[in-house]
Design an enzyme around this catalytic site. Sequence first.
Site, short mmCIF file in Angstrom:
data_model
loop_
_atom_site.label_atom_id
_atom_site.label_comp_id
_atom_site.label_asym_id
_atom_site.label_seq_id
_atom_site.Cartn_x
_atom_site.Cartn_y
_atom_site.Cartn_z
N TYR A 119 50.53 -59.89 38.71
CA TYR A 119 51.64 -59.24 38.00
C TYR A 119 51.08 -58.54 36.76
O TYR A 119 50.26 -59.09 36.03
CB TYR A 119 52.69 -60.27 37.55
CG TYR A 119 53.75 -59.63 36.67
CD1 TYR A 119 54.93 -59.14 37.23
CD2 TYR A 119 53.55 -59.45 35.30
CE1 TYR A 119 55.88 -58.50 36.45
CE2 TYR A 119 54.49 -58.81 34.51
CZ TYR A 119 55.65 -58.34 35.09
OH TYR A 119 56.59 -57.70 34.32
N GLU A 207 56.25 -51.73 35.02
CA GLU A 207 55.94 -52.98 35.70
C GLU A 207 55.27 -52.71 37.04
O GLU A 207 55.77 -51.91 37.84
CB GLU A 207 57.24 -53.75 35.92
CG GLU A 207 57.05 -55.15 36.44
CD GLU A 207 58.39 -55.88 36.54
OE1 GLU A 207 58.63 -56.78 35.72
OE2 GLU A 207 59.19 -55.53 37.42
#
Length: 399
Positions: A119, A207
């Site tokens: 992530y 993101e």
Amino acid sequence: MVGLNPRPYPMKIHEYQAKEILENYGVRVQSGVVAESPEQAAAAFEQLGMPLAVVKAQIHAGGRGKGGGVKLVRSAAEAAEEAGAMLGMMLKTPQTGPEGQKVRKVFVAEGLDLAQEFYLGIALDRRLGQPVMMVSAEGGVEIEEVAASNPEAILRLPLDPRQGLLPYQARRAAFFLGLQGGTFKKALSFLQGLSRAYLELDCSLAEINPLVITEDGEVVALDAKINFDGSALYRHPKVAAMRDVHEEDPKEVEASKFDLNYIALEGNIGCMVNGAGLAMATMDTIQLHGGSPANFLDVGGGAEEENITEAFRILISDPNVKGILVNIFGGIMRCDVIARGVIAAARNVELKIPLVVRLEGTNVKEGRQLLAESGLAISPATSLDEAARMVCEAVHALA
Ligand code: GDP
Ligand code: MN
């Protein structure tokens, strides 16, 4: 012009658009081709010329994989079939509303062999007043879940808003993920590229989930989500042009054309208020009296009769709205102007639901008189507390 107006909320774009932007910053992405029909999806598969591709629904919400919006395909025919199933469907994911979001485009992307999924994200940390880069080895999982269950698994790097990610910070992030050799170096330029894009384009969120390491050691953005600060869009016309109003609440789109700050909520009491602070206080007071606001609508400080009429029309067009509370403090705004707008709008739309109006401030006497003489079924209130109680009771009595 729609899109360039300052907006108090962020603008979202699709994955394929975010990837296009990131490529310009030297960030390696899982590339692909947009398709709007099964035939185009088949052609896209051929164009990619790889044994494996991924058909990905393009909607402004994540969690598509969980909802059936990400499918691996191994032939042009399969690509056409999956695209056909997705296009036009209401895709439900943990991030859409219960009715889902309509799929109008798919992205046919190169299929990659994944060795690791991480992530990576940058978001504004309001407490620090700085953007913060977040890195975690738990890819594909919502960062909020990791933050709740295993906060040590996230490395947080506050970014200097002028300098962005400093070289030592980039190295720390790459070490944290356990990368080595050529992959380590590729990760550094990937991280720098994302940081530059975030700062230069006035993003509020960037993101990459997951950021992947492929079997051959490449560092690739498999997914990309970018939100932009709505108030800074005027500096980025190319970004503003990426706005897809199909993905937004039509009422919010209408409102933005009239400089109204409108955000749809879940409840059934429509609120028309001036100023964000008063809007918050009004919503709180409604909740206090057991009601639930259907929206946040701030008509601003300088609304004219026309904006008020439009605001009213938008409120009424929502079938969930069972009652309306108008709460205006006339400072620059005059109460008689508000009253005229409310009266004109209520006449226009043949109001069939309870309407409570509380006016205070400049020209309040004239405003109240206009409402009283209008012949319309408007319940006047003098305090916010009274107004909120009245509208909650009226809506409750209807249920
Ligand atoms: P999201 O569910 O909306 O976040 O969509 P993503 O783009 O993140 O895709 C969801 C998941 O699909 C990823 O976490 C991967 O596990 C998987 N996926 C997507 N593209 C590929 C690919 O090229 N190869 C493989 N093996 N898996 C993929
Ligand atoms: Mn994802």
